[in-house]
Design an enzyme around this catalytic site. Structure first.
Site, PDB file in Angstrom:
ATOM      1  N   ASP A  15      47.620  -8.394 -31.607  1.00 10.95           N
ATOM      2  CA  ASP A  15      47.845  -9.768 -31.154  1.00 10.95           C
ATOM      3  C   ASP A  15      48.393 -10.631 -32.280  1.00 10.95           C
ATOM      4  O   ASP A  15      47.795 -10.704 -33.367  1.00 10.95           O
ATOM      5  CB  ASP A  15      46.532 -10.393 -30.657  1.00 10.95           C
ATOM      6  CG  ASP A  15      46.016  -9.762 -29.383  1.00 10.95           C
ATOM      7  OD1 ASP A  15      46.747  -8.958 -28.777  1.00 10.95           O
ATOM      8  OD2 ASP A  15      44.880 -10.090 -28.989  1.00 10.95           O
ATOM      9  N   GLY A  43      42.110  -3.283 -22.752  1.00  8.94           N
ATOM     10  CA  GLY A  43      41.264  -2.103 -22.799  1.00  8.94           C
ATOM     11  C   GLY A  43      40.401  -2.079 -24.043  1.00  8.94           C
ATOM     12  O   GLY A  43      39.184  -1.870 -23.968  1.00  8.94           O
ATOM     13  N   GLY A 228      31.364 -20.572 -13.811  1.00 10.95           N
ATOM     14  CA  GLY A 228      30.569 -19.367 -13.688  1.00 10.95           C
ATOM     15  C   GLY A 228      31.309 -18.280 -12.945  1.00 10.95           C
ATOM     16  O   GLY A 228      32.503 -18.061 -13.150  1.00 10.95           O
ATOM     17  N   ALA A 252      39.931 -13.771 -25.080  1.00  9.11           N
ATOM     18  CA  ALA A 252      39.207 -12.554 -24.673  1.00  9.11           C
ATOM     19  C   ALA A 252      37.998 -12.847 -23.802  1.00  9.11           C
ATOM     20  O   ALA A 252      37.133 -11.981 -23.643  1.00  9.11           O
ATOM     21  CB  ALA A 252      38.777 -11.775 -25.907  1.00  9.11           C
ATOM     22  N   ALA A 253      37.950 -14.020 -23.192  1.00 13.71           N
ATOM     23  CA  ALA A 253      36.772 -14.369 -22.402  1.00 13.71           C
ATOM     24  C   ALA A 253      36.568 -13.417 -21.229  1.00 13.71           C
ATOM     25  O   ALA A 253      35.463 -12.921 -20.983  1.00 13.71           O
ATOM     26  CB  ALA A 253      36.889 -15.807 -21.901  1.00 13.71           C
ATOM     27  N   GLY A 254      37.647 -13.139 -20.487  1.00 14.45           N
ATOM     28  CA  GLY A 254      37.542 -12.237 -19.354  1.00 14.45           C
ATOM     29  C   GLY A 254      37.190 -10.824 -19.780  1.00 14.45           C
ATOM     30  O   GLY A 254      36.399 -10.137 -19.121  1.00 14.45           O
ATOM     31  N   ASP A 255      37.760 -10.377 -20.888  1.00 15.19           N
ATOM     32  CA  ASP A 255      37.464  -9.037 -21.384  1.00 15.19           C
ATOM     33  C   ASP A 255      36.001  -8.940 -21.824  1.00 15.19           C
ATOM     34  O   ASP A 255      35.326  -7.932 -21.568  1.00 15.19           O
ATOM     35  CB  ASP A 255      38.379  -8.681 -22.549  1.00 15.19           C
ATOM     36  CG  ASP A 255      39.840  -8.618 -22.138  1.00 15.19           C
ATOM     37  OD1 ASP A 255      40.106  -8.305 -20.961  1.00 15.19           O
ATOM     38  OD2 ASP A 255      40.707  -8.892 -22.986  1.00 15.19           O
TER      39      ASP A 255
END
Length: 313
Positions: A15, A43, A228, A252-255
Site C-alpha cells: 500500500d 487477504g 455497527g 483496513a476496518a472491514g478487513d
C-alpha cells in the site's frame, strides 16, 4: 481457545498511502502529506487480523519475486500464521494499492493485482487438502473469481464453513459461488451493488439481506460503519451497535472486522458475541493509520473492550 483451523485465501498488496485534506475529484490535484509504504491487501489484512486475534490461521496467496514479496512473507510469518501456501510467482511484482486518506479518515483506493492474478484454479486444486481440513474458509474478491468459486465448492463438499467478504464489490457473483456461502459480509456499498437496494437504514439492510438469503446464504452481516452491523439469520434479524471513536484511517476496518469475526467464531463464540468482538476490533483499527499496522493484538483488544461500550450511532 479451540483448535479450529482458519484458512484465508486472498490478496497481498503493498500500500502506497497519502494523506490529503479532501479526496481528489476527477481532474483535480490534491496536495498531500505523510506519504508511506505499508503492508496491505484484503487477504493479507484479514489473515493478520485472524492471527493477531487468536485464530489458528493459514494463508493461501501469491506474491511477486521481488523484495516486497519476500518481505511480506516474513512479516506474515512473524504474525504467527502458517505461510507455507504463500507462493512466490517468478517474473511478477507483488500487488500494489494506491490509497488517499482524507482528514475524516475516509479513503479511496486503486489497485493493480500483479502477482495476485497467479492465484489460479490449479493452485487452489493443489491446496485442496488445506481447504478440506480447515473449519473456516475466509475469502474476498481481489484474486481471480474462478479460483474463489472453486475453493468455495471444495469447502462446501468438505463441510468447511465459507465466509465471503464481497470486496471489491461486483454484481457478477456466480450462482455456483453464492450457493456455497455460509456467511456473507458486505458493507453498505457492496450490499447495494449485490442487491440493488440502497442501504441507508436498518430497514434497507433488512431488504438487502432478504435478497441475499434467496441465494441460500444462511447468515448475512451488513457492516454499517459507526452504526455497527446488521445481522440476519434463521434465529432473527437485528442491528448490533457499533463503537464511537474518532476515525484516523478506515483503510483496513472491514478487513479487521472479518478477521476478528472468524477468529471469534473459531474459538466457539456465538454469532452475536462474535459480531460485537468484530465491531470492537474494527473500531479500534480506525483510530490508527495504515492497514496491517492498525490491526490490534488480542491483548490490546481485550483491554480496549474493558474500557469501551457499544452505543447506537
Amino acid at each position: 481457545m479451540t483448535d479450529r483451523k482458519i484458512l484465508v485465501i486472498g490478496s497481498v498488496n503493498v500500500d502506497h498511502v497519502l494523506n490529503v485534506e479532501e479526496l481528489p475529484r476527477a481532474g483535480e490535484t490534491s496536495a498531500g502529506s505523510n506519504y508511506r509504504v505499508v503492508a496491505g491487501g484484503k487477504g493479507a489484512n484479514q489473515a493478520v487480523a485472524c492471527a493477531r486475534l487468536g485464530g489458528d490461521t493459514q494463508f493461501l496467496a501469491c506474491v511477486g519475486d521481488d523484495p516486497e514479496g519476500h518481505e511480506a512473507i516474513a512479516a506474515l510469518s512473524g504474525d504467527g500464521m502458517d505461510t507455507s501456501a504463500v507462493k512466490v510467482s517468478p517474473g511478477c511484482r507483488t500487488g500494489v494499492a494506491l490509497i488517499f486518506v482524507n482528514d475524516q479518515g475516509e479513503n479511496c483506493i486503486g489497485i493493480s493485482a500483479e502477482a495476485n492474478t497467479q492465484l489460479t484454479t490449479e493452485m487452489v486444486r493443489s491446496n485442496q487438502q488445506a481447504i478440506s481440513s480447515a473449519d473456516y474458509l475466509l475469502m474476498q474478491l481481489e484474486v481471480p473469481l474462478d479460483s474463489i468459486t472453486l475453493a468455495a465448492e471444495i469447502a462446501r463438499d468438505a463441510c468447511t464453513q465459507v465466509i465471503l467478504n464481497p470486496a471489491p464489490a461486483t454484481k457478477l457473483l456466480p450462482d455456483q459461488l453464492l450457493r456455497c456461502i455460509d456467511i456473507i459480509t458486505p458493507n453498505q456499498t457492496e450490499a447495494e451493488i449485490l442487491t440493488g437496494v440502497r442501504v441507508n437504514s436498518e430497514g434497507d439492510a433488512a431488504r438487502a439481506a432478504e435478497l441475499l438469503h434467496l441465494h441460500g446464504i444462511g447468515i448475512v452481516i451488513i457492516t454499517m460503519g459507526r452504526s455497527g452491523a446488521y445481522v440476519s439469520d434463521q434465529s432473527g434479524k437485528h442491528m448490533m451497535s457499533g463503537y464511537r471513536v474518532t476515525a484516523v484511517d478506515t483503510t483496513a476496518a472491514g478487513d479487521t472486522f472479518n478477521g476478528a469475526l472468524v477468529a471469534a467464531l473459531a474459538e466457539g463464540r456465538e454469532l452475536e458475541e462474535a459480531v460485537n468482538f468484530a465491531n470492537a476490533a474494527a473500531a479500534m483499527s480506525v483510530t490508527k493509520g495504515g492497514a496491517q499496522a492498525s490491526i490490534p493484538l488480542r491483548k490490546e483488544l481485550t483491554q480496549w473492550l474493558l474500557d469501551h461500550t457499544a452505543t447506537k450511532a
